[in-house]
Scaffold this active site. Structure first.
Site, PDB file in Angstrom:
ATOM      1  NE  ARG A  71      -2.802  -1.733   3.490  1.00 54.45           N
ATOM      2  CZ  ARG A  71      -3.266  -2.718   3.783  1.00 54.45           C
ATOM      3  NH1 ARG A  71      -4.005  -3.454   3.025  1.00 54.45           N
ATOM      4  NH2 ARG A  71      -2.834  -3.256   5.064  1.00 54.45           N
ATOM      5  CG  PHE A 123     -11.066  -7.195  -5.672  1.00 57.38           C
ATOM      6  CD1 PHE A 123     -12.070  -8.051  -5.743  1.00 57.38           C
ATOM      7  CD2 PHE A 123     -10.334  -6.905  -7.197  1.00 57.38           C
ATOM      8  CE1 PHE A 123     -12.397  -8.697  -7.027  1.00 57.38           C
ATOM      9  CE2 PHE A 123     -10.670  -7.636  -8.064  1.00 57.38           C
ATOM     10  CZ  PHE A 123     -11.943  -8.635  -8.341  1.00 57.38           C
ATOM     11  CG  ASP A 138     -14.946  -5.164  -1.423  1.00 58.54           C
ATOM     12  OD1 ASP A 138     -13.878  -5.572  -1.501  1.00 58.54           O
ATOM     13  OD2 ASP A 138     -15.631  -6.245  -1.126  1.00 58.54           O
ATOM     14  CG  ASP A 174      -5.512  -7.152  -2.795  1.00 61.24           C
ATOM     15  OD1 ASP A 174      -4.842  -8.197  -3.120  1.00 61.24           O
ATOM     16  OD2 ASP A 174      -5.569  -6.653  -1.763  1.00 61.24           O
ATOM     17  CB  CYS A 216      -3.373 -13.536  -1.814  1.00 58.74           C
ATOM     18  SG  CYS A 216      -5.158 -13.555  -2.231  1.00 58.74           S
TER      19      CYS A 216
HETATM   20  N1  SAH Z   1      -7.249  -4.510  -0.966  1.00 59.89           N
HETATM   21  C1  SAH Z   1      -7.936  -4.990   0.179  1.00 59.89           C
HETATM   22  C2  SAH Z   1      -7.829  -6.450   0.625  1.00 59.89           C
HETATM   23  C3  SAH Z   1      -8.760  -7.094  -0.654  1.00 59.89           C
HETATM   24  S1  SAH Z   1      -9.397  -8.670   0.003  1.00 59.89           S
HETATM   25  C4  SAH Z   1      -7.140  -4.400   1.343  1.00 59.89           C
HETATM   26  O1  SAH Z   1      -6.044  -3.730   1.044  1.00 59.89           O
HETATM   27  O2  SAH Z   1      -7.465  -4.370   2.436  1.00 59.89           O
HETATM   28  C5  SAH Z   1     -10.507  -9.033  -1.305  1.00 59.89           C
HETATM   29  C6  SAH Z   1     -11.860  -8.359  -1.493  1.00 59.89           C
HETATM   30  O3  SAH Z   1     -12.531  -8.820  -2.423  1.00 59.89           O
HETATM   31  C7  SAH Z   1     -12.906  -8.449  -0.119  1.00 59.89           C
HETATM   32  O4  SAH Z   1     -12.987  -7.335   0.323  1.00 59.89           O
HETATM   33  C8  SAH Z   1     -14.148  -9.181  -0.742  1.00 59.89           C
HETATM   34  O5  SAH Z   1     -15.409  -8.616  -0.386  1.00 59.89           O
HETATM   35  C9  SAH Z   1     -13.924  -8.488  -2.403  1.00 59.89           C
HETATM   36  N2  SAH Z   1     -14.492  -9.405  -3.501  1.00 59.89           N
HETATM   37  C10 SAH Z   1     -14.316 -10.650  -3.685  1.00 59.89           C
HETATM   38  N3  SAH Z   1     -15.065 -11.026  -4.828  1.00 59.89           N
HETATM   39  C11 SAH Z   1     -15.558  -9.920  -5.570  1.00 59.89           C
HETATM   40  C12 SAH Z   1     -16.007  -9.517  -6.705  1.00 59.89           C
HETATM   41  N4  SAH Z   1     -16.338 -10.467  -7.545  1.00 59.89           N
HETATM   42  N5  SAH Z   1     -16.163  -8.210  -7.007  1.00 59.89           N
HETATM   43  C13 SAH Z   1     -15.824  -7.375  -6.003  1.00 59.89           C
HETATM   44  N6  SAH Z   1     -15.530  -7.758  -4.712  1.00 59.89           N
HETATM   45  C14 SAH Z   1     -15.171  -8.768  -4.420  1.00 59.89           C
END
Ligand code: SAH
Length: 389
Positions: free
Chosen positions: A207, A223, A245, A293, A333
């Protein structure tokens, strides 16, 4: 050990699958200490047994003189704490860090995150779940937390035979989300209800790296969860930031986090990222930086192809939304997808989409998620930062 199956364990890999075991002397119960011998009957390592898991034995010690007792676990936990203490600004009041990272800290099956004065524990090994009172006692003795909260990982019940429920292990449970400080930005973390243990600590340094490139750009954080990348980019001078998200509670937290830090150039949309990227493209929108992400797409080996297709689609959609000289941040990940697979994918897409993709940073997980050199599976997070021409 079956002949020729012992090599990984001499190499200090901690997972002994059932298929590598020739036979078992005695009748160990699940959670018991067992010793691993080569087929010539030489001692290899000591571990904990679980008949219900594909990982039949998890190894913790490679010396025949080390009993896996309270002192042993105390020593391992102390070593993990010393590592975080050696990272300035990581371990202390108001801070958050992963204090124990399972295989990365020689404690396969135990994860402990520290949020300010609270600890969140996850067990992914039955034998350690059975030792939870001992481990909670050691953590309390060494760290004096306000409370220790137990979170369970989805699916782990079936994989390991662990029957545990989320809830306090000892001490208090915080009544409200608690605020932590990450490089000058405050984030609310809900220990009981947040995703994983409440926050994606593994992305901390990524980040910051992304924020360094965000000034003057219109940023899309796909995400975004509770706004980790989005808030850092906004603070670093992005002209505006859009977080996307699918989870409503995540976005509520993200909005509260933006308010808490008095950042106003952010907005959040609840949507499926794939359809949102398409809609934005259709509307002629463009961004100067896009962060991808996604969650783990590949959980099992046979899902690898499908996961790669998911990553491919995401990167293509992002490339089409990205201005010339824009920044693409591709995170992944899934341990099964390696850095070189991700780089190959970008190379293919550069040629298909006729864009120059210059990788300017190859990054991994934050140092409080150490990679145990002898356990490649502990190296899971990839973050490629590219300039796209
Ligand atoms: N970038 C974030 C962590 C992301 S974790 C950070 O730095 O904290 C992955 C995220 O993707 C989760 O919040 C989950 O709710 C979301 N997610 C999973 N599948 C998704 C989709 N198809 N569309 C939108 N969000 C999604």
């Amino acid at each position: 050990m079956l002949p020729r199956r012992a090599k990984p364990f001499y190499g200090r890999h901690p997972w002994v699958y059932a298929g590598a075991i020739a036979g078992i002397d005695g009748a160990p119960a699940d959670g018991d200490v067992v010793d691993l011998f080569s087929h010539e009957e030489n001692f290899i390592a000591r571990g904990l047994y679980n008949s219900q898991s594909n990982i039949r034995v998890r190894l913790y010690a490679w010396s025949a003189d080390a009993p896996l007792d309270a002192d042993f676990f105390r020593g391992r936990i102390q070593a993990a704490i010393r590592l975080r203490d050696a990272l300035p600004g990581w371990n202390g009041p108001g801070r958050a860090c992963r204090l124990i990272f399972s295989e990365g800290d020689g404690l396969s099956g135990l994860t402990v995150d520290r949020y300010d004065r609270w600890l969140v524990v996850q067990f992914t090994a039955l034998a350690l779940a059975r030792r939870r009172d001992l481990l909670a006692e050691l953590l309390t003795d060494l760290l004096q937390p306000e409370g220790i909260y137990l979170r369970t990982e989805r699916g782990i019940g079936e994989l390991e035979g662990i029957e545990l429920q989320d809830g306090p292990l000892c001490g208090q449970t915080p009544q409200e989300p608690i605020a932590i400080d990450e490089a000058g930005i405050r984030f609310l973390v809900n220990l009981a209800l947040g995703q994983k243990t409440g926050f994606y600590l593994d992305q901390r340094e990524n980040r910051r790296a992304v924020a360094r490139l965000a000034a003057g750009r219109r940023v899309l954080d796909a995400f975004c969860y509770s706004g980790g990348f989005a808030l850092h980019a906004a603070r670093a001078g992005a002209t505006s930031v859009l977080g996307v998200d699918a989870s409503e509670p995540a976005l509520t937290l993200a909005q509260e986090n933006a308010r808490l830090n008095e950042l106003r150039n952010l907005s959040f949309v609840r949507a499926d990222v794939f359809s949102q990227l398409q809609a934005l493209h259709g509307a002629g929108e463009r961004f100067g930086m896009i962060i991808l992400d996604p969650p783990k797409f590949a959980r099992a080996r046979n899902a690898l192809e499908e996961a790669l297709r998911g990553y491919r689609r995401l990167q293509i959609q992002a490339l089409r939304l990205l201005e010339r000289d824009g920044i693409l941040v591709s995170c992944c990940c899934s341990g099964l997808i390696t850095m070189s697979m991700l780089e190959d994918l970008l190379a293919q897409l550069a040629s298909e989409e006729r864009r120059d993709i210059q990788i300017i940073e190859r990054r991994g997980q934050a140092p409080d998620h150490p990679v145990m050199a002898t356990c490649p599976e502990s190296d899971y997070l990839k973050c490629l930062i590219s300039r796209v021409g």
